[in-house]
Design an enzyme around this catalytic site. Structure first.
Site, PDB file in Angstrom:
ATOM      1  N   LEU A  26      -8.233 -15.223  -4.854  1.00 39.87           N
ATOM      2  CA  LEU A  26      -7.981 -13.908  -4.244  1.00 39.87           C
ATOM      3  C   LEU A  26      -6.508 -13.731  -3.886  1.00 39.87           C
ATOM      4  O   LEU A  26      -6.067 -12.640  -3.557  1.00 39.87           O
ATOM      5  CB  LEU A  26      -8.856 -13.717  -3.000  1.00 39.87           C
ATOM      6  N   ASN A  48     -16.780 -24.385   3.018  1.00 35.43           N
ATOM      7  CA  ASN A  48     -15.724 -24.027   3.965  1.00 35.43           C
ATOM      8  C   ASN A  48     -15.241 -25.239   4.742  1.00 35.43           C
ATOM      9  O   ASN A  48     -15.989 -26.188   4.963  1.00 35.43           O
ATOM     10  CB  ASN A  48     -16.237 -22.954   4.939  1.00 35.43           C
ATOM     11  N   SER A  51       0.802  -1.225   0.000  1.00 35.85           N
ATOM     12  CA  SER A  51       0.000   0.000   0.000  1.00 35.85           C
ATOM     13  C   SER A  51       0.843   1.288   0.000  1.00 35.85           C
ATOM     14  O   SER A  51       0.488   2.235  -0.717  1.00 35.85           O
ATOM     15  CB  SER A  51      -0.959   0.002   1.190  1.00 35.85           C
ATOM     16  N   GLY A 100     -14.259 -20.891   1.213  1.00 36.49           N
ATOM     17  CA  GLY A 100     -13.856 -20.057   2.339  1.00 36.49           C
ATOM     18  C   GLY A 100     -15.068 -19.349   2.915  1.00 36.49           C
ATOM     19  O   GLY A 100     -16.111 -19.215   2.244  1.00 36.49           O
ATOM     20  N   LYS A 140      -8.768  -5.183  11.679  1.00 35.48           N
ATOM     21  CA  LYS A 140      -9.974  -4.863  10.894  1.00 35.48           C
ATOM     22  C   LYS A 140     -11.261  -4.940  11.714  1.00 35.48           C
ATOM     23  O   LYS A 140     -12.209  -4.211  11.433  1.00 35.48           O
ATOM     24  CB  LYS A 140     -10.088  -5.818   9.694  1.00 35.48           C
ATOM     25  N   ASP A 149     -12.870  -4.157   0.233  1.00 38.05           N
ATOM     26  CA  ASP A 149     -12.384  -5.421  -0.339  1.00 38.05           C
ATOM     27  C   ASP A 149     -13.356  -6.023  -1.363  1.00 38.05           C
ATOM     28  O   ASP A 149     -12.958  -6.391  -2.468  1.00 38.05           O
ATOM     29  CB  ASP A 149     -12.127  -6.452   0.772  1.00 38.05           C
ATOM     30  N   GLY A 208      -5.572 -12.433  -7.533  1.00 39.30           N
ATOM     31  CA  GLY A 208      -5.988 -11.403  -6.580  1.00 39.30           C
ATOM     32  C   GLY A 208      -5.330 -10.041  -6.748  1.00 39.30           C
ATOM     33  O   GLY A 208      -5.619  -9.110  -5.990  1.00 39.30           O
ATOM     34  N   THR A 244      -5.137  -3.360   8.495  1.00 40.73           N
ATOM     35  CA  THR A 244      -4.965  -4.731   8.050  1.00 40.73           C
ATOM     36  C   THR A 244      -4.841  -5.628   9.272  1.00 40.73           C
ATOM     37  O   THR A 244      -5.001  -5.158  10.411  1.00 40.73           O
ATOM     38  CB  THR A 244      -3.779  -4.837   7.050  1.00 40.73           C
ATOM     39  N   TYR A 267      -2.619 -13.174  -4.461  1.00 39.63           N
ATOM     40  CA  TYR A 267      -1.810 -12.536  -5.508  1.00 39.63           C
ATOM     41  C   TYR A 267      -0.334 -12.928  -5.429  1.00 39.63           C
ATOM     42  O   TYR A 267       0.437 -12.580  -6.300  1.00 39.63           O
ATOM     43  CB  TYR A 267      -1.964 -11.008  -5.485  1.00 39.63           C
ATOM     44  N   ARG A 303     -19.046 -22.226  10.177  1.00 36.63           N
ATOM     45  CA  ARG A 303     -18.698 -20.842   9.829  1.00 36.63           C
ATOM     46  C   ARG A 303     -19.384 -20.436   8.510  1.00 36.63           C
ATOM     47  O   ARG A 303     -19.893 -19.329   8.385  1.00 36.63           O
ATOM     48  CB  ARG A 303     -17.176 -20.728   9.715  1.00 36.63           C
TER      49      ARG A 303
HETATM   50  P1  NAP Z   1      -9.633 -15.440   7.006  1.00 36.20           P
HETATM   51  O1  NAP Z   1     -10.674 -14.495   7.507  1.00 36.20           O
HETATM   52  O2  NAP Z   1      -8.584 -15.936   7.917  1.00 36.20           O
HETATM   53  O3  NAP Z   1     -10.416 -16.717   6.360  1.00 36.20           O
HETATM   54  C1  NAP Z   1      -9.687 -17.781   5.817  1.00 36.20           C
HETATM   55  C2  NAP Z   1     -10.665 -18.812   5.229  1.00 36.20           C
HETATM   56  O4  NAP Z   1      -9.908 -19.828   4.574  1.00 36.20           O
HETATM   57  C3  NAP Z   1     -11.514 -19.511   6.273  1.00 36.20           C
HETATM   58  O5  NAP Z   1     -12.781 -19.767   5.715  1.00 36.20           O
HETATM   59  C4  NAP Z   1     -10.739 -20.803   6.534  1.00 36.20           C
HETATM   60  O6  NAP Z   1     -11.555 -21.877   6.922  1.00 36.20           O
HETATM   61  C5  NAP Z   1     -10.201 -21.100   5.146  1.00 36.20           C
HETATM   62  N1  NAP Z   1      -8.976 -21.900   5.245  1.00 36.20           N
HETATM   63  C6  NAP Z   1      -7.831 -21.544   5.867  1.00 36.20           C
HETATM   64  N2  NAP Z   1      -6.919 -22.529   5.740  1.00 36.20           N
HETATM   65  C7  NAP Z   1      -7.528 -23.537   5.047  1.00 36.20           C
HETATM   66  C8  NAP Z   1      -7.113 -24.830   4.633  1.00 36.20           C
HETATM   67  N3  NAP Z   1      -5.877 -25.271   4.866  1.00 36.20           N
HETATM   68  N4  NAP Z   1      -7.997 -25.611   3.941  1.00 36.20           N
HETATM   69  C9  NAP Z   1      -9.236 -25.155   3.686  1.00 36.20           C
HETATM   70  N5  NAP Z   1      -9.695 -23.930   4.058  1.00 36.20           N
HETATM   71  C10 NAP Z   1      -8.842 -23.133   4.740  1.00 36.20           C
HETATM   72  O7  NAP Z   1      -8.836 -14.815   5.783  1.00 36.20           O
HETATM   73  P2  NAP Z   1      -9.362 -13.709   4.724  1.00 36.20           P
HETATM   74  O8  NAP Z   1      -8.998 -12.365   5.217  1.00 36.20           O
HETATM   75  O9  NAP Z   1     -10.762 -14.015   4.385  1.00 36.20           O
HETATM   76  O10 NAP Z   1      -8.389 -14.012   3.477  1.00 36.20           O
HETATM   77  C11 NAP Z   1      -8.550 -15.167   2.693  1.00 36.20           C
HETATM   78  C12 NAP Z   1      -7.638 -15.103   1.474  1.00 36.20           C
HETATM   79  O11 NAP Z   1      -7.980 -13.984   0.661  1.00 36.20           O
HETATM   80  C13 NAP Z   1      -6.149 -14.934   1.833  1.00 36.20           C
HETATM   81  O12 NAP Z   1      -5.386 -15.721   0.937  1.00 36.20           O
HETATM   82  C14 NAP Z   1      -5.891 -13.475   1.563  1.00 36.20           C
HETATM   83  O13 NAP Z   1      -4.553 -13.222   1.181  1.00 36.20           O
HETATM   84  C15 NAP Z   1      -6.827 -13.226   0.382  1.00 36.20           C
HETATM   85  N6  NAP Z   1      -7.201 -11.805   0.294  1.00 36.20           N
HETATM   86  C16 NAP Z   1      -6.817 -11.124  -0.824  1.00 36.20           C
HETATM   87  C17 NAP Z   1      -7.145  -9.783  -0.963  1.00 36.20           C
HETATM   88  C18 NAP Z   1      -6.717  -9.051  -2.190  1.00 36.20           C
HETATM   89  O14 NAP Z   1      -6.739  -7.808  -2.188  1.00 36.20           O
HETATM   90  N7  NAP Z   1      -6.373  -9.737  -3.259  1.00 36.20           N
HETATM   91  C19 NAP Z   1      -7.880  -9.133   0.051  1.00 36.20           C
HETATM   92  C20 NAP Z   1      -8.274  -9.855   1.179  1.00 36.20           C
HETATM   93  C21 NAP Z   1      -7.912 -11.201   1.294  1.00 36.20           C
HETATM   94  P3  NAP Z   1     -11.961 -22.121   8.457  1.00 36.20           P
HETATM   95  O15 NAP Z   1     -13.195 -21.279   8.698  1.00 36.20           O
HETATM   96  O16 NAP Z   1     -12.214 -23.581   8.507  1.00 36.20           O
HETATM   97  O17 NAP Z   1     -10.779 -21.670   9.302  1.00 36.20           O
END
Ligand code: NAP
Length: 284
Positions: A230, A160, A25, A136, A74, A110, A253, A70, A232, A165
């Site tokens: 999502l 998920n 950022s 997810g 959040k 987002d 992403g 971040t 990158y 969840r």
């Molecule tokens: P989060 O709130 O921690 O949620 C993570 C999700 O992924 C949960 O539903 C979790 O399931 C699931 N998960 C985690 N590990 C897993 C595994 N080994 N197998 C299966 N499911 C799994 O994270 P978030 O903020 O939503 O971010 C999720 C992804 O989006 C990340 O990779 C992040 O980098 C990306 N993202 C990208 C941007 C962008 O600008 N491109 C913005 C935001 C996020 P459980 O509920 O079972 O724990």
């Protein structure tokens, strides 16, 4: 980095996170400020959870233009704000704050960032009435799902690892007019024949664990399916590689990262964001 001169009128925009060192950022926003000749400076601050309230009070006292939040701030920021947007309220999470006459106004950019990236990548895509599957149920999945419902998608499936969840998110989505359903992760493959868009909103495949197998195997991906990740970093996750081999169109992403920042830039400055300038600061 571009050379900038700051003076007594320079206004600050910040990022509060823990950690923040690897954020894209600061270069993205500073390049945009410079391109538009705005006397603004964006800096990242490593703020531990116990110091968030103090950091926010400082930003207000110093009349910053605003700040981003971040991980892990959040959700914790919510009680410190004066107003929050409907989307941020629904998500229970804020990533962008404007400071207007001492009042703190919270937003979440987002989900809209994802949608703008999708529109830019696939301008002909019309999601109205279409079926979408999201893997997810975390913050990113919920933000994207909220926007997709506003976009009029027909059926939204959330898969998920922890089913309860996904069920909680589905209940919330259906209260705002969605037609959403939760399924176990293992059933995703069976849903894809009539699906238009598949989105990975889990961190599976993210650096430094890029070589894990995708959550959906290549054989389950029909070539009409638009596959988005999502993540990158890396730019081509194992899921996107499998999708390409299956002949599917793909999107990573990076565009979401760019557009969520561009929306924040416009909230702070009132100017249209210089997308090409900002994109040049992001990894390929
Ligand atoms: P989060 O709130 O921690 O949620 C993570 C999700 O992924 C949960 O539903 C979790 O399931 C699931 N998960 C985690 N590990 C897993 C595994 N080994 N197998 C299966 N499911 C799994 O994270 P978030 O903020 O939503 O971010 C999720 C992804 O989006 C990340 O990779 C992040 O980098 C990306 N993202 C990208 C941007 C962008 O600008 N491109 C913005 C935001 C996020 P459980 O509920 O079972 O724990």
């Amino acid at each position: 980095m571009q050379e900038r001169l700051y003076n007594g009128k320079t206004k600050l925009v910040g990022l509060f996170g823990y950690p923040v060192e690897h954020s894209f950022s600061p270069p993205m926003h500073n390049a945009a400020f410079a391109a538009l000749g705005l006397n603004l400076c964006y800096l990242a601050f490593n703020v531990p959870p116990t110091a968030l309230a103090e950091a926010v009070a400082g930003a207000r006292a110093m009349d910053w233009l605003g700040f981003n939040l971040t991980i892990p701030h959040k959700e914790a920021i919510l009680p410190l704000l004066d107003e929050i947007s409907p989307e941020a309220e629904f998500l229970g999470a804020v990533n962008t704050v404007r400071i207007v006459e001492g009042r703190l106004l919270g937003y979440n950019t987002d989900g809209e960032g994802f949608l703008q990236a999708l529109r830019q990548g696939f301008p002909q895509l019309n999601l109205a009435g279409q079926k979408v599957v999201i893997i997810g149920a975390g913050g990113a999945a919920k933000g994207v799902a909220f926007q997709l419902i506003k976009e009029g998608v027909g059926r939204l499936i959330l898969a998920n690892r922890t089913p309860s969840r996904a069920e909680a998110v589905v209940n919330a989505l259906n209260k705002i007019g969605g037609a959403a359903a939760a399924i176990p992760l293992a059933q995703v493959a069976g849903e894809l024949a009539d699906t238009t868009l598949l989105i990975n909103a889990s961190p599976v495949g993210m650096y430094p664990h890029a070589d894990v197998p995708p959550l959906v195997p290549q054989e389950a991906l029909p070539p009409h399916l638009l596959v988005c990740d999502l993540i990158y970093n890396p730019p081509q996750t194992s899921l996107l590689q499998a999708a390409r081999r299956a002949g599917c169109p793909t999107l990573n992403g990076r565009g979401m990262l760019l557009h969520q920042g561009a929306i924040a830039f416009t909230l702070w400055t009132g100017h249209e964001a210089p997308l090409a300038v900002m994109a040049a600061q992001l990894p390929d």
